[in-house]
Design a protein around this motif. Sequence first.
Motif, short mmCIF file in Angstrom:
data_model
loop_
_atom_site.label_atom_id
_atom_site.label_comp_id
_atom_site.label_asym_id
_atom_site.label_seq_id
_atom_site.Cartn_x
_atom_site.Cartn_y
_atom_site.Cartn_z
N LEU A 332 29.62 -17.79 24.88
CA LEU A 332 30.14 -17.36 26.17
C LEU A 332 31.06 -16.15 26.04
CD1 LEU A 332 30.64 -17.76 29.23
CD2 LEU A 332 32.49 -19.36 28.60
N THR A 333 32.05 -16.24 25.18
CA THR A 333 33.10 -15.23 25.14
C THR A 333 32.83 -14.11 24.15
OG1 THR A 333 34.34 -16.46 23.46
CG2 THR A 333 34.79 -16.98 25.78
N HIS A 377 32.85 -23.18 38.30
CA HIS A 377 32.75 -22.94 36.85
C HIS A 377 32.45 -21.48 36.53
CE1 HIS A 377 33.10 -27.08 35.36
NE2 HIS A 377 32.51 -27.43 36.50
N ASP A 381 34.51 -19.52 33.80
CA ASP A 381 33.93 -18.80 32.66
C ASP A 381 34.43 -17.36 32.61
OD1 ASP A 381 32.55 -21.06 31.99
OD2 ASP A 381 30.63 -20.39 32.80
#
Length: 494
Positions: A332-333, A377, A381
């Motif tokens: 994700l990051t 969400h 995120d």
Amino acid sequence: MIAVFYAAMTYRRRFETPLAFPLSLVMGGGAVWALADACALAAPTPGLAIAVNYAVFPGVATVIVGFFLHTSISSGHRPSRPALLLIQPLLLVAVVATDPWHHLFYRHAEFGNLGITGQPGPAYWAHVLYSYAMMMAGTVLVIRAMRRAVRGQRRVYRWFLVGAIAPTAGNLVTVFLHVDMRGLDLAPVLFLVTGVVWWWTERSGVNSEPVPVKYAQVISALSDAVMVLDPHGRFLDVNPAAAKLLAAVNPAGGAVIGRQWLEVAGTHFPAAVADAGQTTIYGASGNVYDFRVVKMAAADGSSTGTVVVARDITELERLRAELTEQAVRDGLTGVYNRRHLTTVLEAQAAVAADGHPLSVVMIDVDHFKAVNDRYGHAVGDQVLVDLARQLAGSVRECDMVARYGGEEFVVILPGVPAHAAAERADLWRRQCAARAVDTPLGTLHVTFSAGVAQLTAGGSPEDLLSLADEALYRAKRAGRDRVLTAEHTLSVTG
């Protein structure tokens, strides 16, 4: 009747395989040959028997045409003008049809208990010589193809020759030995053996693709560069991929055959052929090459040369590095994941054993569950992605930012004591609080809490993370949006 049936069944497959039509000619010609022999034996009068016997030879000519076509196609030498093969059969039909007037085929013929006997004429012997020449030519083509074929395909050609030799041997016995077999002509009978053997080699799969594969064709088709050197390091042969590679690394090199390896490629791949084995070489242009070197030896152990196989693996290495990097990154990051954090922290702790300070900062986003519940969400995120980018852009090259789990991040700061690490963490905290995230429900401001710990004496990387975690939760219990330092200090054991 067997030959007629087999000829019909094979002819139906003429669009499936190029070998079907020639084989149907062989079987059809063999059927005419055998039928004419049988009718001659059963004819009520000698004159009719001799007349019917002439019909044997168009069948023979058809067999020869089919035989030569089959062997040519199987060996990869399909005739460019197959219509020329019809010249001899047409001439033969004309000669035997008019033989009672000129007697060039049979000078004299009579009918006996064992069939037709007679004195052959020049046209007969011309027909025999032509037939054996064509069969010999086809057999030679198959033998040459067998010698050039890869090992797994040679078995096909050996069986093919077995099928070809059987009727040839039978015809030699019939024509030249005149053995008393009560009218039996072995050749058309044994052509059934030919049909069975050739049918088996094709239908069983060993000859499903009748075009032979030569070693030269295989080497030329390879995308790998293949180079053959003599014992003195001179080029004996290169495939197209090798010629392209050598031209790329040495544009002014020109032709390479007969020249020394060091002269053509030595400046770019100096150690590529020094020893047998596999090695990776980085070219001057930045490309990466995989080199495999095989030393060839004669039966007495003397060197006969070297085979060098080179492959440009630049793109493969780039993809490998990319996959390796992806394996240690959080999906994700984009910062490092927890597994890589553990590996790096252990390595940095070993360095800290020499007296270098090592600090970690553990960060947790405040009220992150409430952010997810209210804004969704997707916004949650985005908060994590923004924070990860902020942290990654604020650290040194030797530092490391990792996602520890959920909304938690860990920053490793080698060479930084705890008080300096706390100051840097507090700067990141203020920067985070000042940032705004636009959402459908309005502007969102988030804060984080952080715990700082330093590894100094008597502890392990796991203890260091545990102390940072304790300091983090003290910060959260104290009201969040703050940075606290661990109350204890540790050092590397041993």
